[in-house]
Design an enzyme around this catalytic site. Structure first.
Site, mmCIF file in Angstrom:
data_model
loop_
_atom_site.group_PDB
_atom_site.id
_atom_site.type_symbol
_atom_site.label_atom_id
_atom_site.label_comp_id
_atom_site.label_asym_id
_atom_site.label_seq_id
_atom_site.Cartn_x
_atom_site.Cartn_y
_atom_site.Cartn_z
ATOM 1 C CB SER A 186 -8.929 -12.699 3.745
ATOM 2 O OG SER A 186 -8.752 -11.799 2.682
ATOM 3 C CG HIS A 238 -10.552 -16.986 2.775
ATOM 4 N ND1 HIS A 238 -11.059 -17.004 1.490
ATOM 5 C CD2 HIS A 238 -9.798 -15.863 2.855
ATOM 6 C CE1 HIS A 238 -10.638 -15.937 0.837
ATOM 7 N NE2 HIS A 238 -9.874 -15.232 1.646
#
Length: 329
Positions: A186, A238
């Site tokens: 991610s 993230h």
């Protein structure tokens, strides 16, 4: 994801139609986009699939059983045999146990800091918590990565992917609570998304549909970061990946400019485009911020600091508790 062996999951990204020459909203660089044949992104996809297959081979649920005990059965044992998934109650993403993920290189704050296993900052990028996690991330990689590699080539996009993944892992490790693990691509994917935004800013004058491009891209970024505040999603990875990719986009994805006029309004001229002063300023500023940021976070991490100790409100960037869920379960 970060809790109990589950992994961080990226959202579903789409490349804006008005971004980079598609759908008539870009800057007419269709020929440039086809200059590079995208092979790196498919290779990364195949590598991640192969690593996941290795995870399930090592996991061998029928032999090792479940940490839940109580007769909990593996999923699809008759069909998958030693590649069967852990029970749904243990891993709802259809994947291996947390013990297997940790054994194969999942991000673990204690092992990185106290056992000097810094290699986990890289290895965790290639691991996935389950089949669902893998499919979502690989679809995201295809939608984002293929188009970027076509435009800018494998060297620059590969550098952004790897460095952003590392940046996401470093920030995640700084805030990762003891005994929690984190895996997934991610951070690297958010890095590609961040580089799209900085590329748009850096090359602002060569876009014709500026408003549509930036609104679409900011909407996609906001939705994906909002998904990260749900339980089990590692939003620090993230954020770290996005910030790294955003700065790298200024450094690696600049294009020569034709001026402040729209390109299709320019008179015919043999004068080549040139880099503008503001591009050099952004390039230097982004490079300095990137180097200094990495240096500060790495020093803090390897000194044994935990970001949660000095920033108690930062936990809400990762998960917001509600009446429907808790963040520490």
């Amino acid at each position: 994801m970060a809790t109990g062996g589950e992994a961080k999951a990226a959202g579903y990204y789409q490349y804006p139609a008005s971004y980079g020459g598609g759908g008539g909203g870009g800057y007419g660089a269709g020929d440039d986009e086809r200059r590079w044949w995208p092979w790196l992104v498919p290779t990364v996809l195949v590598a991640c699939i192969a690593v996941f297959a290795a995870e399930m081979f090592v996991n061998d649920c029928p032999r090792h059983g479940s940490a839940l005990g109580g007769g909990a059965g593996c999923v699809a044992t008759g069909f998958l045999r030693r590649f069967a998934f852990q029970p749904i109650r243990e891993n709802p993403l259809l994947g291996p146990s947390s013990a297997t993920l940790e054994k194969m290189g999942a991000l673990n704050w204690a092992k990185v800091v106290h056992e000097h296993q810094g290699w986990r900052l890289i290895s965790c990028i290639w691991l996935h918590a389950g089949l669902v996690h893998l499919v979502v991330n690989m679809l995201s990689l295809l939608f984002i990565g293929i188009r970027l590699e076509q435009q800018f080539g494998f060297v620059r996009i590969g550098a952004i992917y790897l460095i952003s993944g590392f940046g996401g892992s470093v920030l995640s490790a700084l805030f990762l609570r003891t005994n929690y693990i984190s895996v997934g691509a991610s951070g690297a994917l958010f890095g590609l998304l961040g580089s799209m935004l900085s590329e748009l800013i850096m090359n602002w004058t060569i876009y014709s549909n500026k408003a549509a491009a930036i609104i679409t891209l900011l909407f996609i970024i906001a939705i994906n970061l909002a998904i990260g505040i749900l339980p089990h999603a590692d939003n620090f990875a993230h954020i770290g990946g996005f910030a790294s990719g955003f700065l790298l986009g200024f450094v690696l994805l600049a294009r020569p400019q034709f001026g402040w006029m729209e390109r299709n309004e320019l008179p015919q001229t043999n004068q080549p485009p040139k880099y503008k002063l503001y591009q050099y300023v952004l390039w230097v500023a982004a490079l300095i911020l990137l180097v200094v940021g990495f240096a500060i976070i790495l020093v803090m991490l390897f000194k044994g600091k935990n970001g949660n100790d000095s920033c108690h409100w930062c936990q809400y960037l990762n998960c917001v508790p509600t009446s429907r869920w808790k963040c520490n379960t």
